[in-house]
Design a protein around this motif. Structure first.
Motif, PDB file in Angstrom:
ATOM      1  N   ALA A   1     -20.982 -36.023  17.364  1.00 43.72           N
ATOM      2  CA  ALA A   1     -21.282 -37.445  17.181  1.00 43.72           C
ATOM      3  C   ALA A   1     -20.221 -38.309  17.851  1.00 43.72           C
ATOM      4  N   ARG A   2     -18.990 -37.894  17.761  1.00 41.88           N
ATOM      5  CA  ARG A   2     -17.904 -38.645  18.401  1.00 41.88           C
ATOM      6  C   ARG A   2     -18.055 -38.613  19.920  1.00 41.88           C
ATOM      7  N   LEU A   3     -18.460 -37.479  20.448  1.00 48.42           N
ATOM      8  CA  LEU A   3     -18.675 -37.364  21.892  1.00 48.42           C
ATOM      9  C   LEU A   3     -19.832 -38.241  22.349  1.00 48.42           C
ATOM     10  N   TRP A   4     -20.913 -38.270  21.585  1.00 42.61           N
ATOM     11  CA  TRP A   4     -22.044 -39.134  21.927  1.00 42.61           C
ATOM     12  C   TRP A   4     -21.613 -40.603  21.944  1.00 42.61           C
ATOM     13  N   GLY A   5     -20.872 -41.014  20.900  1.00 38.85           N
ATOM     14  CA  GLY A   5     -20.429 -42.407  20.835  1.00 38.85           C
ATOM     15  C   GLY A   5     -19.545 -42.786  22.001  1.00 38.85           C
ATOM     16  N   SER A   6     -18.642 -41.892  22.385  1.00 36.61           N
ATOM     17  CA  SER A   6     -17.763 -42.163  23.517  1.00 36.61           C
ATOM     18  C   SER A   6     -18.555 -42.285  24.818  1.00 36.61           C
ATOM     19  N   ALA A   7     -19.513 -41.383  25.022  1.00 32.42           N
ATOM     20  CA  ALA A   7     -20.311 -41.413  26.241  1.00 32.42           C
ATOM     21  C   ALA A   7     -21.154 -42.678  26.318  1.00 32.42           C
ATOM     22  N   LEU A   8     -21.738 -43.079  25.199  1.00 33.54           N
ATOM     23  CA  LEU A   8     -22.557 -44.296  25.179  1.00 33.54           C
ATOM     24  C   LEU A   8     -21.712 -45.532  25.492  1.00 33.54           C
ATOM     25  N   ALA A   9     -20.441 -45.496  25.139  1.00 30.96           N
ATOM     26  CA  ALA A   9     -19.552 -46.627  25.404  1.00 30.96           C
ATOM     27  C   ALA A   9     -18.993 -46.602  26.821  1.00 30.96           C
ATOM     28  N   GLY A  10     -19.350 -45.582  27.602  1.00 31.56           N
ATOM     29  CA  GLY A  10     -18.956 -45.555  28.999  1.00 31.56           C
ATOM     30  C   GLY A  10     -17.784 -44.669  29.339  1.00 31.56           C
ATOM     31  N   ARG A  11     -17.332 -43.849  28.393  1.00 36.86           N
ATOM     32  CA  ARG A  11     -16.214 -42.942  28.664  1.00 36.86           C
ATOM     33  C   ARG A  11     -16.738 -41.501  28.580  1.00 36.86           C
ATOM     34  N   ARG A  12     -16.831 -40.844  29.701  1.00 36.22           N
ATOM     35  CA  ARG A  12     -17.393 -39.496  29.755  1.00 36.22           C
ATOM     36  C   ARG A  12     -16.355 -38.477  29.281  1.00 36.22           C
ATOM     37  N   PRO A  13     -16.664 -37.768  28.208  1.00 35.78           N
ATOM     38  CA  PRO A  13     -15.701 -36.789  27.696  1.00 35.78           C
ATOM     39  C   PRO A  13     -15.780 -35.486  28.479  1.00 35.78           C
ATOM     40  N   PRO A  14     -14.841 -34.579  28.264  1.00 29.51           N
ATOM     41  CA  PRO A  14     -14.925 -33.249  28.869  1.00 29.51           C
ATOM     42  C   PRO A  14     -16.142 -32.487  28.343  1.00 29.51           C
ATOM     43  N   ARG A  15     -16.439 -31.350  28.983  1.00 31.79           N
ATOM     44  CA  ARG A  15     -17.512 -30.478  28.531  1.00 31.79           C
ATOM     45  C   ARG A  15     -16.924 -29.373  27.646  1.00 31.79           C
ATOM     46  N   TYR A  16     -17.683 -28.982  26.620  1.00 33.44           N
ATOM     47  CA  TYR A  16     -17.205 -27.994  25.659  1.00 33.44           C
ATOM     48  C   TYR A  16     -18.249 -26.917  25.408  1.00 33.44           C
ATOM     49  N   PRO A  17     -18.578 -26.106  26.397  1.00 28.93           N
ATOM     50  CA  PRO A  17     -19.608 -25.085  26.205  1.00 28.93           C
ATOM     51  C   PRO A  17     -19.161 -23.995  25.236  1.00 28.93           C
ATOM     52  N   GLY A  18     -20.114 -23.563  24.413  1.00 31.30           N
ATOM     53  CA  GLY A  18     -19.887 -22.425  23.548  1.00 31.30           C
ATOM     54  C   GLY A  18     -19.380 -22.728  22.157  1.00 31.30           C
ATOM     55  N   PHE A  19     -19.082 -24.000  21.844  1.00 29.64           N
ATOM     56  CA  PHE A  19     -18.530 -24.320  20.530  1.00 29.64           C
ATOM     57  C   PHE A  19     -19.597 -24.620  19.469  1.00 29.64           C
ATOM     58  N   ARG A  20     -20.856 -24.710  19.861  1.00 27.45           N
ATOM     59  CA  ARG A  20     -21.960 -24.892  18.911  1.00 27.45           C
ATOM     60  C   ARG A  20     -21.754 -26.135  18.051  1.00 27.45           C
ATOM     61  N   LEU A  21     -21.386 -27.212  18.705  1.00 25.29           N
ATOM     62  CA  LEU A  21     -21.066 -28.436  17.979  1.00 25.29           C
ATOM     63  C   LEU A  21     -22.312 -29.125  17.432  1.00 25.29           C
TER      64      LEU A  21
END
Length: 404
Positions: A355-375
């Motif tokens: 949810a935090r990653l979605w909020g950051s991306a929607l605000a225009g800040r692209r976060p790193p990718r985190y494959p495999g963590f099943r978030l």
């Protein structure tokens, strides 16, 4: 610009740099320095001199680009929030001096001293107080017990453990933040000549700004520019106090106050969206095994320290058991469930990170990718709380982007 220059610039523009120092091992023109906000960031001292393939290695290992969940070792158990393990104990150093010096039982410090004394490692690379400027933290190479003791205790300030060429030597052990260990694990085949170093880490709540240390000292009566001869964030008891010596004056403040009020709130954004504050890529991880009150809140009462010590890999488990057999560590049975109860910050962050990653991306800040963590599966289990976290992250990132 070279490909590496563009890749580094992209990570910095997204505020996704964790300050690990990996990129300085890829280009001799790069060095780590504090930026205006007090965080460690790479800078080019001159034209890029990156070796062929450096950009590909950077994109594979930089924690500002990607952090991959490691493969689960055969026979390992997996906790949904704290990761895989092949062994877990409550642990402390048998040497009373080492136990007292460490942040929580001195288990890592004891391992550092034993690894070099026994010849298991030629050195341990990590971080310590800068002897020339004790307000600062620097990467170090530990080759004696005395150096291990000098490096004991947490450093709640920017320091890049990988900004040290010894971290790439197969005869070393490396102790670093989870992001640093992930970066080294992902790039060891490219950068290490031989078997990867033994990798040690600790549960990490994030890297505060250096400015927070300077501000806390000023509050305690040590103004900017005043000489400081010693500075510790923790240790000398559990959990220990923030303490400094300036001239003939000693100042201190309790851990709960120093971290909770002064240092913790300045943690850099990349750490707030970290999927792995628990060191899943390491062989061995240490964590505070806090006692909790009836409400589940950790107790910070002073006492004899003990660490939760996790073996993530068979190599890590054998190292721990050999240290116990050598009389270096005392071990007691412990469980991941008990550790999860003692670490609400880590479990809460992992549970709602998507949810935090979605909020950051929607605000225009692209976060790193985190494959495999099943978030995703963790976050959708609490939809209302996830929505609140998403909106909060969106607002904070929008505010931060308007007010650099």
């Amino acid at each position: 610009m070279t490909g590496l220059e563009r890749a580094v610039a992209d990570v910095l523009a997204r505020d996704a740099c964790s300050g690990c120092g990996l990129c300085t091992r890829l280009d001799p023109s790069l060095r780590m320095a504090l930026d205006a906000r007090g965080y460690a960031r790479p800078r080019f001292d001159g034209p890029s001199r990156a070796a062929p393939g450096a950009e590909a290695v950077f994109r594979r290992g930089c924690p500002g680009v990607v952090v991959r969940a490691p493969e689960t070792p055969a026979g390992a158990a997996t906790h949904p929030l704290l990761g895989a393990h092949v062994g877990i104990w409550r642990a402390w150093a048998t040497d009373a001096e080492v136990r007292h010096a460490g942040s929580s039982g001195g288990a890592l410090t004891a391992l550092h001293a034993w690894l070099v004394a026994s010849g298991r490692a030629a050195r341990v690379t990590g971080a310590a107080m800068d002897e020339r400027e004790p307000r600062r933290s620097v990467p170090v190479s530990i080759v004696t017990r005395e150096q291990a003791l000098a490096a004991a205790g947490s450093r709640y300030a920017p320091v890049a453990a990988l900004d040290n060429a010894d971290a790439l030597r197969s005869d070393s052990a490396v102790c670093g933040k989870p992001c640093e260990i992930s970066a080294l694990r992902q790039t060891a085949d490219d950068l290490v000549d031989g078997e990867p170093p033994l990798l040690l880490s600790f549960f990490c709540a994030g890297t505060p700004s250096q400015l927070a240390t300077d501000s806390l000292l000023a509050e305690l009566g040590v103004p900017s520019g005043a000489p400081v001869s010693s500075l510790r964030y923790r240790g000398l008891g559990w959990p220990g106090s923030f303490r400094a010596i300036a001239g003939d004056r000693a100042v201190s403040v309790a851990y709960e106050e120093s971290w909770g009020r002064a240092l913790g709130p300045t943690t850099q954004w990349r750490c707030k969206v970290c999927p792995d504050g628990v060191g899943e890529s390491a062989d061995i991880v240490s964590a505070d095994a806090w006692e909790s009150d009836e409400h589940g809140y950790p107790s910070f009462a002073e006492g004899d320290g003990s660490s939760a010590l996790i073996a993530r890999t068979p190599r890590g488990r054998q190292t721990i058991l050999d240290a116990q057999a050598a009389g270096v560590l005392s071990l007691e049975p412990f469980t991941m469930a008990a550790l999860a109860a003692a670490q609400p910050l880590q479990t809460g962050r992992r549970r709602l990170l998507r949810a935090r990653l979605w909020g950051s991306a929607l605000a225009g800040r692209r976060p790193p990718r985190y494959p495999g963590f099943r978030l995703l599966r963790l976050t959708i289990a609490s939809p209302r709380l996830a929505l609140r976290v998403l909106l909060g992250s969106f607002r904070r990132v929008r505010r931060d982007r308007r007010e650099p």
